[in-house]
Motif scaffolding. Structure first.
Motif, PDB file in Angstrom:
ATOM      1  N   ASN A 272     -62.492  36.606  27.085  1.00  0.00           N
ATOM      2  CA  ASN A 272     -61.747  35.409  26.704  1.00  0.00           C
ATOM      3  C   ASN A 272     -62.736  34.281  26.419  1.00  0.00           C
ATOM      4  N   PRO A 273     -63.154  34.104  25.163  1.00  0.00           N
ATOM      5  CA  PRO A 273     -64.220  33.139  24.850  1.00  0.00           C
ATOM      6  C   PRO A 273     -63.937  31.719  25.319  1.00  0.00           C
ATOM      7  N   ARG A 274     -62.678  31.329  25.397  1.00  0.00           N
ATOM      8  CA  ARG A 274     -62.344  29.961  25.805  1.00  0.00           C
ATOM      9  C   ARG A 274     -62.314  29.794  27.323  1.00  0.00           C
ATOM     10  N   GLY A 275     -62.475  30.884  28.046  1.00  0.00           N
ATOM     11  CA  GLY A 275     -62.551  30.790  29.496  1.00  0.00           C
ATOM     12  C   GLY A 275     -61.225  30.638  30.190  1.00  0.00           C
ATOM     13  N   GLN A 276     -60.145  31.074  29.564  1.00  0.00           N
ATOM     14  CA  GLN A 276     -58.818  30.956  30.165  1.00  0.00           C
ATOM     15  C   GLN A 276     -58.146  32.319  30.204  1.00  0.00           C
TER      16      GLN A 276
END
Length: 393
Positions: free
Chosen positions: A265-269
């Motif tokens: 999850n590249p956005r960290g969520q």
């Protein structure tokens, strides 16, 4: 918290602000499986140890972290169910058994103790006949991670101020660092980034940090009858022989924790859809291992991020004239977070020693390809890894 505590100790006349986007314990520091692992485990090396000099330094870092945590837990009476029960690395597939054999040879080189547990003896240890072989190593500590980090937060030195629920929304470099948040801004002479993959949100180490999410479920407490049906020791921890396999714990309050499944999850969520999918995988893994209590329901399911790098390295040291970082723990957050945060503060206070020099001189996380190739490649690798894990998952 390790960095803030040590900064406050080394600079007693300075004010230290510790900024947390959520509540302490709600992030990965409180959501992991509670293994405080001492041994190095280089999955890129044939014997899982690799260069013996590097392995010895990693071992020293991990054991130093354990000593720090033991001292803090004792000094501040932190009730986090700490026990010294070691860990089991268990295998069912031929490939997993080969991993255990390779790791044994690496531990022999390192001079570290272990015990081989054959299939017939595994139920007496773990309450399951699922595995063919296990490798027991005595040095791992097990604990309740959320209780640990909350206890550490409650016992911070008086010159540390903790701001929870304060996500940073903007950032300016300069002679002073300015951090903006919803209710104002913070100015500081120095900034330490100890926030793993979120360091890239500040513009540093871009395309070098991989927020890989893993997921876990935990049962309600087992009844006396259910405990008797499975048998085994009162508490234990199992890590899989295959990196994409299933981690298990039996906790002191007689719950079974199951952790597997991965996503990038590249956005960290967390992706909410991933929780339901992971819970189904956890149920299958649980029922395979514990058919005698297969109807025991899960009480909680959650996800949390690890920060990995493609070359399995971390970052430690300066990012700018007044900005430094200790990030990318590569799945060993409890040990690496503790020791690198502590040593980063010591380094800023002017200390140099073998462990600090090792961290400073280590290779930095490798650069990753740009999007969309990065997400396609990482997710394909995760899918293939879980497929290849077979029954280990």
């Amino acid at each position: 918290m390790a960095a803030a505590r040590q900064l406050a100790t080394r600079f007693p006349d300075d004010e230290v602000l510790l900024i947390e986007g959520q509540q302490v314990g709600f992030g990965p520091s409180g959501r992991n499986s509670g293994f405080v692992i001492d041994l190095p485990h280089d999955i890129g090396a044939p014997d899982y140890i690799g260069d013996i000099g590097t392995a010895r330094l990693n071992l020293a870092l991990n054991k130093a972290a354990q000593e720090i945590l033991k001292r803090l837990i004792s000094n501040h009476n932190i009730d986090c169910s700490l026990n010294f029960s070691g860990k089991y690395q268990a295998a069912i597939e031929d490939s997993g058994v080969s991993v255990l054999d390779s790791y044994r040879s690496g531990l022999d080189k390192l001079g570290e103790a272990y015990e081989v547990i054959e299939a017939k003896d595994i139920p007496a240890h773990l309450g399951t006949a699922f595995y063919r072989k296990a490798l027991y190593t005595p040095g791992t500590m097990l604990l309740q991670p959320s209780a640990l980090v909350k206890g550490l937060a409650d016992s911070l030195p008086s010159n540390v101020t903790l701001y929870e629920n304060t996500p940073i929304t903007g950032f300016e470099r300069g002679q002073e660092v300015e951090l903006r948040h919803a209710k104002g801004s913070i100015k500081a002479s120095n900034l330490l980034l100890t926030n793993n993959a979120f360091a890239s949100h500040f513009g540093f180490l871009k395309r070098r940090l991989l927020p890989i999410f893993t997921y876990a479920s935990i049962t309600r407490p087992l009844t006396d009858d259910e405990q008797a049906r499975i048998g085994g020791k009162d508490h234990w921890g199992i890590i899989p022989a295959h990196p994409f396999g299933t981690t298990l714990r039996r906790t002191p309050d007689n719950r079974i924790l199951v952790r597997n499944s991965f996503s990038f999850n590249p956005r960290g969520q967390v992706n909410p859809g991933a929780l339901a999918q992971s819970k189904r995988k956890h149920r299958l893994s649980f029922e395979r291992r514990f058919p005698a209590i297969k109807d025991v329901e899960f009480e909680y399911t959650w996800g949390g991020a690890m920060c990995l790098s493609r070359n399995h390295t971390s970052y430690f040291g300066a990012l700018d004239s007044n900005i430094s970082a200790a990030v990318c723990c590569n799945g060993l957050g409890l040990t690496r977070g503790t020791i690198t945060g502590t040593l980063l503060a010591d380094w800023l206070a002017g200390d140099r020693n073998e462990l600090i020099d090792f961290l400073i001189q280590s290779p930095v996380p490798a650069a990753n390809p740009p999007e969309p190739f990065l997400s396609l490649g990482v997710n394909a690798n995760l899918w293939n890894g879980e497929r290849r894990a077979g029954l280990e998952s």
